[in-house]
Design a protein around this motif. Structure first.
Motif, PDB file in Angstrom:
ATOM      1  N   ALA A 300       0.819  -1.208   0.000  1.00  0.00           N
ATOM      2  CA  ALA A 300       0.000   0.000   0.000  1.00  0.00           C
ATOM      3  C   ALA A 300       0.855   1.262   0.000  1.00  0.00           C
ATOM      4  CB  ALA A 300      -0.926  -0.007   1.213  1.00  0.00           C
ATOM      5  N   LEU A 301       1.979   1.239   0.710  1.00  0.00           N
ATOM      6  CA  LEU A 301       2.805   2.437   0.864  1.00  0.00           C
ATOM      7  C   LEU A 301       3.634   2.765  -0.371  1.00  0.00           C
ATOM      8  CD1 LEU A 301       4.174   2.029   4.496  1.00  0.00           C
ATOM      9  CD2 LEU A 301       2.891   3.991   3.655  1.00  0.00           C
ATOM     10  N   VAL A 302       4.218   1.751  -1.009  1.00  0.00           N
ATOM     11  CA  VAL A 302       5.192   1.986  -2.064  1.00  0.00           C
ATOM     12  C   VAL A 302       4.535   2.694  -3.248  1.00  0.00           C
ATOM     13  CG1 VAL A 302       4.858  -0.235  -3.251  1.00  0.00           C
ATOM     14  CG2 VAL A 302       7.117   0.875  -3.273  1.00  0.00           C
ATOM     15  N   ARG A 303       5.328   3.522  -3.915  1.00  0.00           N
ATOM     16  CA  ARG A 303       4.790   4.265  -5.066  1.00  0.00           C
ATOM     17  C   ARG A 303       4.507   3.306  -6.215  1.00  0.00           C
ATOM     18  NH1 ARG A 303       8.448   4.269  -9.123  1.00  0.00           N
ATOM     19  NH2 ARG A 303      10.674   4.501  -8.675  1.00  0.00           N
ATOM     20  N   GLY A 305       5.025   1.584  -9.571  1.00  0.00           N
ATOM     21  CA  GLY A 305       6.282   1.263 -10.233  1.00  0.00           C
ATOM     22  C   GLY A 305       7.435   1.034  -9.285  1.00  0.00           C
ATOM     23  N   GLY A 306       7.148   1.005  -7.982  1.00  0.00           N
ATOM     24  CA  GLY A 306       8.202   0.835  -6.986  1.00  0.00           C
ATOM     25  C   GLY A 306       8.508  -0.622  -6.698  1.00  0.00           C
ATOM     26  N   THR A 307       9.369  -0.820  -5.689  1.00  0.00           N
ATOM     27  CA  THR A 307       9.861  -2.154  -5.346  1.00  0.00           C
ATOM     28  C   THR A 307       9.613  -2.450  -3.877  1.00  0.00           C
ATOM     29  OG1 THR A 307      11.594  -2.022  -7.027  1.00  0.00           O
ATOM     30  CG2 THR A 307      11.892  -3.660  -5.293  1.00  0.00           C
ATOM     31  N   VAL A 308       9.126  -3.657  -3.609  1.00  0.00           N
ATOM     32  CA  VAL A 308       8.988  -4.164  -2.244  1.00  0.00           C
ATOM     33  C   VAL A 308      10.034  -5.251  -2.049  1.00  0.00           C
ATOM     34  CG1 VAL A 308       7.502  -5.396  -0.618  1.00  0.00           C
ATOM     35  CG2 VAL A 308       6.529  -3.617  -2.093  1.00  0.00           C
ATOM     36  N   SER A 309      10.877  -5.082  -1.046  1.00  0.00           N
ATOM     37  CA  SER A 309      11.930  -6.040  -0.724  1.00  0.00           C
ATOM     38  C   SER A 309      11.582  -6.725   0.586  1.00  0.00           C
ATOM     39  CB  SER A 309      13.282  -5.316  -0.616  1.00  0.00           C
ATOM     40  OG  SER A 309      14.290  -6.184  -0.146  1.00  0.00           O
ATOM     41  N   LEU A 310      11.495  -8.056   0.559  1.00  0.00           N
ATOM     42  CA  LEU A 310      11.125  -8.813   1.753  1.00  0.00           C
ATOM     43  C   LEU A 310      12.365  -9.451   2.352  1.00  0.00           C
ATOM     44  CD1 LEU A 310       7.919 -10.700   0.463  1.00  0.00           C
ATOM     45  CD2 LEU A 310       8.098  -8.410   1.459  1.00  0.00           C
ATOM     46  N   SER A 311      12.756  -8.979   3.530  1.00  0.00           N
ATOM     47  CA  SER A 311      13.830  -9.640   4.268  1.00  0.00           C
ATOM     48  C   SER A 311      13.280 -10.363   5.487  1.00  0.00           C
ATOM     49  CB  SER A 311      14.896  -8.629   4.699  1.00  0.00           C
ATOM     50  OG  SER A 311      14.353  -7.675   5.588  1.00  0.00           O
ATOM     51  N   GLY A 312      12.078  -9.975   5.936  1.00  0.00           N
ATOM     52  CA  GLY A 312      11.428 -10.708   7.006  1.00  0.00           C
ATOM     53  C   GLY A 312      11.041 -12.096   6.528  1.00  0.00           C
ATOM     54  N   GLN A 325      -3.669  -5.247  -6.487  1.00  0.00           N
ATOM     55  CA  GLN A 325      -2.898  -4.049  -6.165  1.00  0.00           C
ATOM     56  C   GLN A 325      -1.476  -4.149  -6.721  1.00  0.00           C
ATOM     57  OE1 GLN A 325      -1.779  -3.394  -1.983  1.00  0.00           O
ATOM     58  NE2 GLN A 325      -2.588  -1.315  -2.184  1.00  0.00           N
ATOM     59  N   ILE A 326      -0.864  -5.315  -6.565  1.00  0.00           N
ATOM     60  CA  ILE A 326       0.498  -5.509  -7.068  1.00  0.00           C
ATOM     61  C   ILE A 326       0.539  -5.299  -8.574  1.00  0.00           C
ATOM     62  CG2 ILE A 326       2.286  -7.252  -7.430  1.00  0.00           C
ATOM     63  CD1 ILE A 326       1.479  -8.397  -4.654  1.00  0.00           C
ATOM     64  N   PHE A 327      -0.438  -5.847  -9.278  1.00  0.00           N
ATOM     65  CA  PHE A 327      -0.489  -5.704 -10.739  1.00  0.00           C
ATOM     66  C   PHE A 327      -0.810  -4.270 -11.139  1.00  0.00           C
ATOM     67  CE2 PHE A 327      -2.743  -5.775 -14.790  1.00  0.00           C
ATOM     68  CZ  PHE A 327      -1.882  -6.514 -15.585  1.00  0.00           C
ATOM     69  N   GLN A 330       1.995  -1.994 -10.629  1.00  0.00           N
ATOM     70  CA  GLN A 330       3.182  -2.419 -11.380  1.00  0.00           C
ATOM     71  C   GLN A 330       4.393  -2.541 -10.448  1.00  0.00           C
ATOM     72  OE1 GLN A 330       3.419  -0.451 -15.164  1.00  0.00           O
ATOM     73  NE2 GLN A 330       5.386  -1.360 -15.691  1.00  0.00           N
ATOM     74  N   LEU A 331       4.207  -3.301  -9.374  1.00  0.00           N
ATOM     75  CA  LEU A 331       5.238  -3.442  -8.352  1.00  0.00           C
ATOM     76  C   LEU A 331       6.213  -4.563  -8.696  1.00  0.00           C
ATOM     77  CD1 LEU A 331       3.113  -3.077  -5.089  1.00  0.00           C
ATOM     78  CD2 LEU A 331       4.175  -1.289  -6.488  1.00  0.00           C
ATOM     79  N   THR A 332       7.431  -4.381  -8.256  1.00  0.00           N
ATOM     80  CA  THR A 332       8.438  -5.435  -8.273  1.00  0.00           C
ATOM     81  C   THR A 332       8.602  -5.940  -6.845  1.00  0.00           C
ATOM     82  OG1 THR A 332       9.637  -4.465 -10.145  1.00  0.00           O
ATOM     83  CG2 THR A 332      10.859  -5.980  -8.726  1.00  0.00           C
TER      84      THR A 332
END
Length: 400
Positions: A300-303, A305-312, A325-327, A330-332
């Motif tokens: 929800a927060l990321v702009r 065309g932005g990227t979400v990185s999961l380290s948890g 929402q991801i589609f 256009q999230l990576t």
């Protein structure tokens, strides 16, 4: 030797266990001088017990001094001071050669359908005895251990090369934060703290940390991070104001499967944990669901065309994802266990720098004897006494 062993849900105990020995020519035995408790250990402590057996030795963040080496361990010598990466990799297979040490084809736990073996981390990842102990057998020691200077510097300057630093570095690498860009870090535990600092070091202009624990927010603020309590109203609006109304370029989820704010999944986890292991294990592995509040917040927060990185760490097989929402945005999304040795060359100079650019000496809040580990687990889980990072000394006497 003395070691911390898992005994049951939220029940760990320090007891005598057999000393490790050389079993393969590529083994080494390390006398552990410091070992840390990781947020991932709390998953074993409270959620994933169905994949553990009573007496399993926990811990995957360790360093110490080499006591013995096998005949095929070429680069190590008895007396070397070393950090032991939490993942066990050979360094020469197809995956390792491509920087995917967490998928090492030599140590993959194929009977469980999992990647490379890990120290102290359940049957799913090889049931290799862990490092919260006085001694540690290190398989694939011809590649894994990282030699560090034996110069009298405190262990905490080097210890986090075992997990926290490479996990944080990979989280930022995978986040694709543009130079001068913005990133939000969800969760300011040890990895979140370091991910925020790494992002600033690597050129992000705006780094925001979100965590409900005041002590964690204060620590992050000392290193130039803007912080918010997720319980406050208007956090999303405030983050938007910091990022020209678009949202951040990247979001790093450093929370994982036990995020606060997921009451239904939390209740389900607790109910499954009450079942016998023979029922709970397949139910968790094939149909388990995580607490997804942090992941949903990241998307929800990321702009756009932005990227979400999961380290948890996530372990659910049936997690419902916000694919629309991801589609639409256009999230990576990038994720995975840290490929520790891939990042060692980048991190060693930073750890060695006396200016301490990543603040490695400002992470540990508690150093305790190994004998006090059960109390330390409880304090860390409950976030008591400002507990952010616990380092255990296997050779110190128990606190009186």
């Amino acid at each position: 030797m003395r070691a911390l062993t898992w005994q049951g849900k939220e029940h760990v105990r320090v007891e005598d266990v057999p000393d490790p020995r050389i079993q393969e020519p590529t083994d080494a035995v390390v006398r552990v001088t410091s070992t840390a408790i990781c947020g991932s250990d709390l998953h074993l402590y409270g959620v994933l017990g169905m994949f553990l057996d009573a007496g399993d030795v926990l811990g995957h963040e360790a360093m110490g001094v080499v006591e013995e080496v096998g005949s095929d361990v070429g680069h190590l010598a008895v007396g070397d001071r070393v950090v032991v990466p939490f993942g066990i990799a050979c360094g020469r297979c197809w995956m390792c050669e491509r920087g995917l040490q967490s998928q090492c084809e030599t140590t993959q736990v194929r009977d469980q359908g999992k990647g490379a073996a890990l120290f102290g981390y359940t049957r799913l990842y090889g049931q290799v005895p862990g490092g919260q102990a006085q001694y540690l057998r290190v398989p694939q020691a011809q590649y894994g251990p990282v030699v560090v200077p034996d110069d009298g510097t405190p262990d905490e300057r080097w210890l986090y090369l075992s997990d926290v630093l490479p996990t944080a570095w990979q989280a930022v690498e995978y986040a694709h934060v543009p130079d001068g860009g913005s990133v939000v870090v969800l969760g300011l535990g040890p990895v979140g703290q370091m991910a925020a600092r790494v992002a600033l070091h690597r050129g992000a202009s705006t780094v925001v940390g979100v965590d409900p624990v005041p002590a964690r927010r204060l620590m992050a603020q000392r290193h130039g991070v803007i912080t918010f309590d997720p319980g406050e109203r208007g956090v999303r609006t405030a983050v938007g104001d910091l990022t020209d109304g678009r949202g951040p370029d990247s979001v790093i989820d450093a929370v994982g499967m036990e995020a606060h704010g997921s009451p239904l999944a939390e209740t389900t986890q607790k109910l499954v944990g009450l079942l016998p292991d023979v029922l709970a294990a397949p139910l968790t592995e094939k149909g388990g669901a995580d607490r997804l509040a942090a992941l949903l917040a990241a998307c929800a927060l990321v702009r756009r065309g932005g990227t979400v990185s999961l380290s948890g760490v996530y372990g659910g097989a049936k997690d419902p994802l916000p694919l629309m929402q991801i589609f639409d945005k256009q999230l990576t999304i990038r994720t995975g266990q840290a490929n520790v040795r891939r990042w060692t060359d980048d991190l060693l100079p930073l750890a060695a720098d006396l200016a301490d650019p990543l603040g490695v000496l400002d992470l540990r809040t508690h150093r305790l004897p190994l004998e006090d580990a059960p109390e330390a687990y409880r304090a860390f889980q409950r976030k008591e006494d400002g507990c952010i990072k616990v380092v255990l000394d296997p050779w110190a006497d128990a606190a009186s």
